[in-house]
Design a protein around this motif. Structure first.
Motif, PDB file in Angstrom:
ATOM      1  N   THR B  50      -5.252  11.228   2.647  1.00  0.00           N
ATOM      2  CA  THR B  50      -6.293  11.302   3.665  1.00  0.00           C
ATOM      3  C   THR B  50      -5.681  11.562   5.030  1.00  0.00           C
ATOM      4  OG1 THR B  50      -6.207   8.911   3.952  1.00  0.00           O
ATOM      5  CG2 THR B  50      -7.855   9.747   2.440  1.00  0.00           C
ATOM      6  N   LYS B  56     -12.486   8.834   1.735  1.00  0.00           N
ATOM      7  CA  LYS B  56     -12.337   9.980   0.829  1.00  0.00           C
ATOM      8  C   LYS B  56     -12.490   9.461  -0.592  1.00  0.00           C
ATOM      9  CE  LYS B  56      -9.203  13.753  -0.368  1.00  0.00           C
ATOM     10  NZ  LYS B  56      -7.899  14.388  -0.049  1.00  0.00           N
ATOM     11  N   THR B  62     -11.541   5.389  -4.051  1.00  0.00           N
ATOM     12  CA  THR B  62     -11.945   5.677  -2.676  1.00  0.00           C
ATOM     13  C   THR B  62     -10.853   5.201  -1.743  1.00  0.00           C
ATOM     14  OG1 THR B  62     -14.301   5.419  -3.185  1.00  0.00           O
ATOM     15  CG2 THR B  62     -13.653   5.269  -0.872  1.00  0.00           C
TER      16      THR B  62
END
Lengths: 114, 115
Positions: B50, B56, B62
């Motif tokens: 990320t 994300k 996640t």
């Protein structure tokens, strides 16, 4: 679709001998990185190389350690006159040009110094 | 203060649980954040990458970055026994004259998902 290849996977040396660790990057990757993982510690950066060029060796011990990435052939991490404290897992990673942050790691070489 | 800190665990959860893994960092100049998964006696595998703040998502994973708190997280939903591994956060060192290729790793959190 070969990934990063390292050999040997296991290496045993006696104190004072030399250790040579080899790394072939993924196809299309021109950047190679070496890391060391000591027992109970995280991965520590050692050196970053491009073909025939050392970009960053800020993590390399000042003595006995050297690395190269020749125009032809694998990258080599060389440890001269090994000591017991050199026993660790040594990982090589590679990345494509301009994508240094997406590093793909090999399976590692586990060095044991007797 | 260390540049990147991560609770080593171990963390044990039942199958199906939501797992939260976290790291803190000290340098507000850091912009890229990665999570790697490492199975025992294997090389690290890049999971998530990320840039800057925000979330994300990739399947059950996640990654979340809170730059104001210098805090990064990895969430695993519906955890499976195959998720049992050590999870490492990594940040490229960019603020001390080092190259972007110089990754700073946390020590890793060992996760065990029990069936």
């Amino acid at each position: 679709n070969a990934g990063v290849m390292q050999n040997p996977r296991h290496l045993v040396r006696r104190r004072g001998q030399e250790a040579r660790l080899r790394c072939s990057p993924m196809k299309g990757h021109s950047h190679v990185y070496w890391y060391r993982q000591l027992p109970e510690e995280g991965l520590k950066f050692m050196v970053y190389l491009q073909k025939e060029n050392i970009i960053d060796e800020s993590g390399m011990p000042k003595e006995r350690f050297s690395a190269e990435f020749p125009k032809e052939g694998p990258s080599i991490l060389r440890i001269q006159q090994v000591v017991r404290g050199d026993s660790a897992a040594y990982f090589c990673a590679s990345s494509p040009a301009q994508s240094y942050n997406e590093q793909f790691f090999g399976p590692g070489t586990r060095l044991t110094v007797l | 203060q260390k540049e990147v800190e991560q609770d080593p665990g171990p963390l044990s959860v039942p199958e199906g649980a939501i797992v939260s893994l976290n790291c803190t960092y000290s340098n507000s100049a850091f912009q890229y954040f990665m999570w790697y998964r490492q199975y025992s006696r294997k090389g690290p595998e890049l999971l998530m990458y990320t840039y800057s703040s925000g979330n994300k998502e990739d399947g059950r994973f996640t990654a979340q970055v809170d730059k104001s708190s210098k805090y990064i997280s990895l969430f695993i939903r519906d955890s499976q026994p195959s998720d049992s591994a050590t999870y490492l956060c990594a940040i490229p060192r960019t603020s001390y004259g080092g190259s972007q290729g110089n990754l700073i790793f946390g020590k890793g959190t060992k996760l065990s998902v029990k069936p």
